[in-house]
Design a protein around this motif. Structure first.
Motif, PDB file in Angstrom:
ATOM      1  N   SER A  62       0.853  -1.184   0.000  1.00  0.00           N
ATOM      2  CA  SER A  62       0.000   0.000   0.000  1.00  0.00           C
ATOM      3  C   SER A  62       0.886   1.231   0.000  1.00  0.00           C
ATOM      4  O   SER A  62       2.088   1.160   0.307  1.00  0.00           O
ATOM      5  N   SER A  63       0.309   2.359  -0.331  1.00  0.00           N
ATOM      6  CA  SER A  63       1.068   3.602  -0.381  1.00  0.00           C
ATOM      7  C   SER A  63       1.610   3.946   0.999  1.00  0.00           C
ATOM      8  O   SER A  63       0.878   3.914   1.992  1.00  0.00           O
ATOM      9  N   PRO A  64       2.900   4.256   1.115  1.00  0.00           N
ATOM     10  CA  PRO A  64       3.479   4.555   2.430  1.00  0.00           C
ATOM     11  C   PRO A  64       2.873   5.815   3.044  1.00  0.00           C
ATOM     12  O   PRO A  64       2.654   6.812   2.359  1.00  0.00           O
ATOM     13  N   THR A  65       2.582   5.723   4.329  1.00  0.00           N
ATOM     14  CA  THR A  65       1.997   6.863   5.046  1.00  0.00           C
ATOM     15  C   THR A  65       2.916   7.383   6.147  1.00  0.00           C
ATOM     16  O   THR A  65       2.571   8.344   6.829  1.00  0.00           O
ATOM     17  N   ARG A  66       4.091   6.748   6.305  1.00  0.00           N
ATOM     18  CA  ARG A  66       5.058   7.202   7.308  1.00  0.00           C
ATOM     19  C   ARG A  66       6.395   7.388   6.592  1.00  0.00           C
ATOM     20  O   ARG A  66       7.173   6.452   6.419  1.00  0.00           O
ATOM     21  N   ILE A  67       6.618   8.630   6.163  1.00  0.00           N
ATOM     22  CA  ILE A  67       7.773   8.954   5.320  1.00  0.00           C
ATOM     23  C   ILE A  67       8.771   9.787   6.106  1.00  0.00           C
ATOM     24  O   ILE A  67       8.404  10.732   6.809  1.00  0.00           O
ATOM     25  N   VAL A  68      10.038   9.418   5.991  1.00  0.00           N
ATOM     26  CA  VAL A  68      11.138  10.186   6.576  1.00  0.00           C
ATOM     27  C   VAL A  68      11.995  10.690   5.427  1.00  0.00           C
ATOM     28  O   VAL A  68      12.291   9.937   4.494  1.00  0.00           O
ATOM     29  N   LEU A  78       5.992  18.594   0.751  1.00  0.00           N
ATOM     30  CA  LEU A  78       4.864  19.350   1.313  1.00  0.00           C
ATOM     31  C   LEU A  78       4.385  20.403   0.322  1.00  0.00           C
ATOM     32  O   LEU A  78       3.178  20.587   0.116  1.00  0.00           O
ATOM     33  N   ASP A  79       5.335  21.107  -0.303  1.00  0.00           N
ATOM     34  CA  ASP A  79       4.975  22.099  -1.322  1.00  0.00           C
ATOM     35  C   ASP A  79       4.171  21.472  -2.445  1.00  0.00           C
ATOM     36  O   ASP A  79       3.288  22.112  -3.027  1.00  0.00           O
ATOM     37  N   LEU A  80       4.501  20.222  -2.746  1.00  0.00           N
ATOM     38  CA  LEU A  80       3.904  19.539  -3.886  1.00  0.00           C
ATOM     39  C   LEU A  80       2.632  18.767  -3.521  1.00  0.00           C
ATOM     40  O   LEU A  80       2.097  18.021  -4.329  1.00  0.00           O
ATOM     41  N   GLY A  81       2.168  18.941  -2.266  1.00  0.00           N
ATOM     42  CA  GLY A  81       0.846  18.440  -1.911  1.00  0.00           C
ATOM     43  C   GLY A  81       0.747  17.383  -0.841  1.00  0.00           C
ATOM     44  O   GLY A  81      -0.350  17.000  -0.451  1.00  0.00           O
ATOM     45  N   LEU A  82       1.895  16.881  -0.340  1.00  0.00           N
ATOM     46  CA  LEU A  82       1.810  15.931   0.772  1.00  0.00           C
ATOM     47  C   LEU A  82       1.586  16.686   2.075  1.00  0.00           C
ATOM     48  O   LEU A  82       1.723  17.897   2.146  1.00  0.00           O
ATOM     49  N   ASP A  83       1.279  15.941   3.143  1.00  0.00           N
ATOM     50  CA  ASP A  83       1.020  16.603   4.422  1.00  0.00           C
ATOM     51  C   ASP A  83       1.427  15.693   5.564  1.00  0.00           C
ATOM     52  O   ASP A  83       2.590  15.627   5.944  1.00  0.00           O
ATOM     53  N   SER A  84       0.469  14.962   6.099  1.00  0.00           N
ATOM     54  CA  SER A  84       0.710  14.184   7.314  1.00  0.00           C
ATOM     55  C   SER A  84       1.581  12.959   7.074  1.00  0.00           C
ATOM     56  O   SER A  84       2.009  12.311   8.034  1.00  0.00           O
ATOM     57  N   GLN A  85       1.869  12.634   5.811  1.00  0.00           N
ATOM     58  CA  GLN A  85       2.714  11.468   5.538  1.00  0.00           C
ATOM     59  C   GLN A  85       4.144  11.675   6.022  1.00  0.00           C
ATOM     60  O   GLN A  85       4.872  10.727   6.272  1.00  0.00           O
ATOM     61  N   GLU A 121      24.705  13.580  11.580  1.00  0.00           N
ATOM     62  CA  GLU A 121      23.806  13.178  12.664  1.00  0.00           C
ATOM     63  C   GLU A 121      22.553  12.515  12.079  1.00  0.00           C
ATOM     64  O   GLU A 121      21.860  13.087  11.223  1.00  0.00           O
ATOM     65  N   PHE A 122      22.275  11.314  12.550  1.00  0.00           N
ATOM     66  CA  PHE A 122      21.067  10.595  12.143  1.00  0.00           C
ATOM     67  C   PHE A 122      20.778   9.617  13.263  1.00  0.00           C
ATOM     68  O   PHE A 122      21.442   8.593  13.392  1.00  0.00           O
ATOM     69  N   ASN A 123      19.807   9.966  14.103  1.00  0.00           N
ATOM     70  CA  ASN A 123      19.528   9.166  15.289  1.00  0.00           C
ATOM     71  C   ASN A 123      18.788   7.891  14.891  1.00  0.00           C
ATOM     72  O   ASN A 123      17.600   7.901  14.568  1.00  0.00           O
ATOM     73  N   LEU A 124      19.525   6.795  14.934  1.00  0.00           N
ATOM     74  CA  LEU A 124      19.001   5.524  14.465  1.00  0.00           C
ATOM     75  C   LEU A 124      17.864   4.998  15.340  1.00  0.00           C
ATOM     76  O   LEU A 124      16.891   4.418  14.847  1.00  0.00           O
ATOM     77  N   GLU A 125      17.963   5.186  16.653  1.00  0.00           N
ATOM     78  CA  GLU A 125      16.908   4.721  17.557  1.00  0.00           C
ATOM     79  C   GLU A 125      15.603   5.465  17.292  1.00  0.00           C
ATOM     80  O   GLU A 125      14.525   4.865  17.232  1.00  0.00           O
ATOM     81  N   LYS A 126      15.690   6.788  17.136  1.00  0.00           N
ATOM     82  CA  LYS A 126      14.486   7.575  16.847  1.00  0.00           C
ATOM     83  C   LYS A 126      13.890   7.186  15.494  1.00  0.00           C
ATOM     84  O   LYS A 126      12.665   7.123  15.326  1.00  0.00           O
ATOM     85  N   TYR A 127      14.765   6.932  14.526  1.00  0.00           N
ATOM     86  CA  TYR A 127      14.295   6.537  13.197  1.00  0.00           C
ATOM     87  C   TYR A 127      13.512   5.231  13.276  1.00  0.00           C
ATOM     88  O   TYR A 127      12.402   5.121  12.742  1.00  0.00           O
ATOM     89  N   ALA A 128      14.075   4.253  13.957  1.00  0.00           N
ATOM     90  CA  ALA A 128      13.392   2.963  14.089  1.00  0.00           C
ATOM     91  C   ALA A 128      12.052   3.122  14.806  1.00  0.00           C
ATOM     92  O   ALA A 128      11.053   2.510  14.429  1.00  0.00           O
ATOM     93  N   ALA A 129      12.028   3.966  15.839  1.00  0.00           N
ATOM     94  CA  ALA A 129      10.809   4.159  16.615  1.00  0.00           C
ATOM     95  C   ALA A 129       9.698   4.819  15.799  1.00  0.00           C
ATOM     96  O   ALA A 129       8.513   4.673  16.127  1.00  0.00           O
ATOM     97  N   LEU A 130      10.055   5.523  14.729  1.00  0.00           N
ATOM     98  CA  LEU A 130       9.050   6.157  13.869  1.00  0.00           C
ATOM     99  C   LEU A 130       8.305   5.150  12.994  1.00  0.00           C
ATOM    100  O   LEU A 130       7.324   5.503  12.359  1.00  0.00           O
ATOM    101  N   ARG A 131       8.786   3.923  12.963  1.00  0.00           N
ATOM    102  CA  ARG A 131       8.216   2.883  12.103  1.00  0.00           C
ATOM    103  C   ARG A 131       8.142   3.360  10.649  1.00  0.00           C
ATOM    104  O   ARG A 131       7.083   3.374  10.016  1.00  0.00           O
ATOM    105  N   PRO A 132       9.277   3.768  10.090  1.00  0.00           N
ATOM    106  CA  PRO A 132       9.272   4.355   8.744  1.00  0.00           C
ATOM    107  C   PRO A 132       8.862   3.348   7.677  1.00  0.00           C
ATOM    108  O   PRO A 132       9.191   2.165   7.756  1.00  0.00           O
ATOM    109  N   GLU A 133       8.142   3.845   6.696  1.00  0.00           N
ATOM    110  CA  GLU A 133       7.736   3.019   5.553  1.00  0.00           C
ATOM    111  C   GLU A 133       8.475   3.414   4.282  1.00  0.00           C
ATOM    112  O   GLU A 133       8.479   2.662   3.312  1.00  0.00           O
TER     113      GLU A 133
END
Length: 343
Positions: A62-68, A78-85, A121-133
């Protein structure tokens, strides 16, 4: 990848790495499927796919809804129309005083997690916790993911599929179009007034640059960035925004002794006057020296463009959207119109 000294002005920082057991427990299942729809289909339900500029096809159920994304990319989407993703960003986002970096655009930083605010800097623990898609970033050199640290790249890419868009050696319109395709594939409406108004403004701004060059011909423009020890002159045959400016007729300085992937020529401050220029586009990021910082450099002060106060800010890593690029073109047009030939 372009030189960190040119683009950042400081060395890489260490990052907080999570143990493999922690990562495994937080890993998100993103299996591929044979049922796909073409990238750019404009749907948020059913299978989703997109082929990036590495020619790698990401396929999800399915289309990813959790984007990093890299901060500038997130703002462009965001400029191009995305928002909460958009749930997380990495790269320079806020300045020391709390204000947003130019590349952050209209990001609401209260609604996203900042995984790193400087190069390296790229916090790996925070990234994993976001459940990125999905992870999205620029690609200046083939296979190089912008602001994804090499030392933790494998762990980062194990958590979610990634999409990259080429942002060098092509004119700026190309990555804008590619990010627009990506946004559309993720459900953004290309006919939304916000998007169409921004595109119209961009097209008008491009024409204003053409007209400024015709009205004030012969203005020699140099794009540059300053650090404590070196003065960098950027190459318009590689930098995507400068390449587009040249297509619009701008006469840009082309450095002759290129290094680090042909992005720039680095000059000692004693040789800062090597290339005559009537107008200087100066890297406006907090990682580069600004005019007030450069005031102590005698050779900077001696440059004809500096003496004539013909300096204008330059977004060396632009936001690749119509809304992000239009003000850059408007600023350039105004600077060219008002500039005087100095030699």
């Amino acid at each position: 990848m372009p030189s960190s000294s040119f683009f950042h002005g400081f060395s890489r920082r260490g990052l907080l790495a999570a143990g493999s057991a922690t990562l495994a427990s937080l890993l998100v299942g993103c299996g591929s499927t044979d049922k796909t729809v073409p990238g750019g289909a404009g749907t948020t339900s059913g299978p989703w796919s997109f082929t990036d500029d590495r020619n790698q096809k990401v396929e999800l159920k399915s289309s990813p809804t959790r984007i990093v994304a890299f901060t500038g990319v997130a703002a462009a989407l965001l400029d191009l129309g995305l928002d909460s993703q958009i749930v997380g960003v990495f790269g320079e986002t806020t300045r020391a005083d709390g204000s947003l970096e130019p590349q952050a655009g209209d990001l609401d930083i209260d609604k996203v997690t900042v995984l790193g605010n400087v190069w390296g800097e790229f916090n790996l623990e925070k990234y994993a916790a976001l459940r990125p898609e999905l992870l999205v970033t620029n690609m200046y050199d083939p296979g190089a993911l912008w602001y994804v640290p090499d030392e933790s790249k494998d762990k980062i890419l194990a958590l979610a599929p990634s999409v990259t868009v080429t942002t060098a050696r092509v004119p700026m319109t190309r990555p804008i179009e590619r990010y627009a395709e990506l946004a559309r594939s993720l459900g953004a409406d290309p006919a939304a007034k916000k998007v169409t108004d921004a595109k119209a403004r961009f097209e008008a701004a491009a024409e204003s640059v053409r007209q400024a060059v015709k009205a004030n011909p012969g203005i020699r423009v140099m794009a540059a960035s300053g650090s404590a020890d070196l003065f960098y002159v950027s190459n318009p045959k590689v930098s995507t925004d400068l390449m587009y400016f040249a297509e619009l007729g701008v006469d840009l300085v082309v450095p002759t002794k290129l290094e680090q992937g042909d992005y720039f020529e680095s000059l000692s401050w004693e040789n800062a006057g090597k290339f005559p220029a009537d107008l200087i586009l100066l890297d406006n990021r907090s990682t580069a020296l600004q005019p007030k910082d450069l005031a102590t450099k005698p050779t900077w002060q001696a440059l004809p463009a500096v003496k004539a106060n013909q300096i204008t800010p330059w977004d060396a890593v632009p936001r690749f959207s119509y809304a992000g690029a239009a003000p850059l073109l408007e600023s350039l047009a105004a600077a060219i119109r008002s500039a005087k030939r100095l030699g």
